[in-house]
Scaffold this motif. Structure first.
Motif, PDB file in Angstrom:
ATOM      1  N   GLU A  10       0.838  -1.201   0.000  1.00 44.83           N
ATOM      2  CA  GLU A  10       0.000   0.000   0.000  1.00 44.83           C
ATOM      3  C   GLU A  10       0.870   1.247   0.000  1.00 44.83           C
ATOM      4  N   ILE A  33      -2.376  -1.286  -3.668  1.00 46.81           N
ATOM      5  CA  ILE A  33      -3.379  -0.252  -3.366  1.00 46.81           C
ATOM      6  C   ILE A  33      -2.675   1.099  -3.330  1.00 46.81           C
ATOM      7  N   LYS A  35      -3.375   4.968  -1.917  1.00 50.59           N
ATOM      8  CA  LYS A  35      -4.304   5.767  -1.116  1.00 50.59           C
ATOM      9  C   LYS A  35      -4.621   7.096  -1.795  1.00 50.59           C
ATOM     10  N   GLU A  49      -7.898  -2.411  -4.319  1.00 50.71           N
ATOM     11  CA  GLU A  49      -7.267  -3.707  -4.557  1.00 50.71           C
ATOM     12  C   GLU A  49      -7.844  -4.352  -5.824  1.00 50.71           C
TER      13      GLU A  49
END
Ligand code: ATP
Ligand code: BTN
Length: 235
Positions: A10, A33, A35, A49
């Motif tokens: 992430e 992923i 953000k 995802e």
């Protein structure tokens, strides 16, 4: 041309990691992923995802024409998706559409002497947030099955490096017709949004990749950098 692959779980944005860090040319940063995934002009790139989100660095001396680089990468993406068996269209300059919906996008940013290229490809998402639901699609939604993202990425990187190497050897010439053949909205009335908006019929692209628009003043070459292309009903 790609030597190192760093796959992270992430991140904020794979673009920012490459812009801020001291990575060598040939490094690819991938994330499951993001953000704060970024689209063009500060827009958001939905990065839940299931998608493939990656960036890599090019040296500025290799790429004088910042308009052509995203077109070449977008073309490589569309060729890759066609090799999977799906017909694609290119929304100028570099969005890849399948059956009227956006499947992938390319973002090219300059940072000092680096050019950072980011690619977002929707792969295994089964749905999208409400605001883009009607406009976005994924390979899974098109094919009705899931894909192995690592396998896809390695093959896609091959497509991208092949086309970038062709561009470095032969320039934009080989891409002119091939991109034009896949261009969406040719012959249709479109609206170009930039500092000053323009309406006209989209006629294609010229030998340098600029958009050709037929307006009341005749055939115009659109050279403004920051353009968004819309159909009249999308305004
Ligand atoms: P243009 O480049 O002509 O301005 P655009 O409207 O597609 O076209 P971009 O900035 O290129 O704008 O892309 C960001 C836009 O893409 C967002 O505003 C949103 O509408 C859409 N979008 C965001 N995330 C995704 C995604 N994962 N898949 C498809 N579309 C997305
Ligand atoms: C667009 O269509 O506006 C371009 C979308 C580019 C998204 C990719 S995902 C990997 C890289 N990191 C980002 O924050 N954006 C690009």
């Amino acid at each position: 041309m790609f030597e190192t692959l760093i796959w992270l779980k992430e991140v904020s944005s794979t673009q920012d990691i490459l812009k801020e860090g001291n990575y060598s040319k040939g490094t690819v940063i991938v994330a499951d992923i993001q953000k704060r995934g970024k689209g063009r002009k500060g827009r958001r790139w939905e990065s839940q995802e299931g998608g493939l989100y990656f960036s890599f660095v090019l040296k500025e001396e290799d790429f004088k024409e910042t308009l052509q680089t995203p077109i070449v990468v977008g073309y490589a993406l569309s060729e890759f998706v066609e090799h999977l068996g799906f017909r694609t269209g290119i929304k100028w300059p570099n969005d890849v559409y399948v059956a009227g919906k956006k499947l992938a996008g390319v973002l090219v940013e300059k940072s000092g002497e680096k050019i950072v290229v980011g690619v977002g490809l929707n792969v295994n998402q089964a749905s999208f947030p409400k605001d883009i639901e009607g406009r976005a699609t994924s390979l899974r939604l098109i094919a009705g099955r899931e894909f192995d993202r690592a396998e896809l990425l390695l093959s896609l990187l091959d497509f991208i490096s092949r086309e970038i190497e062709r561009y470095m050897r032969e320039g934009f010439e080989p891409f002119h017709e091939k991109v034009e053949r896949k261009l969406l909205y040719v012959g249709e009335e479109v609206v170009l949004l930039s500092e000053e908006s323009k309406v006209g019929t989209l006629r294609g692209i010229d030998r340098e990749g600029f958009l050709l628009l037929e307006t009341s003043e005749g055939l115009e070459k659109i050279t403004a950098g920051d353009i968004s292309l819309r159909l009249p009903h999308q305004l």
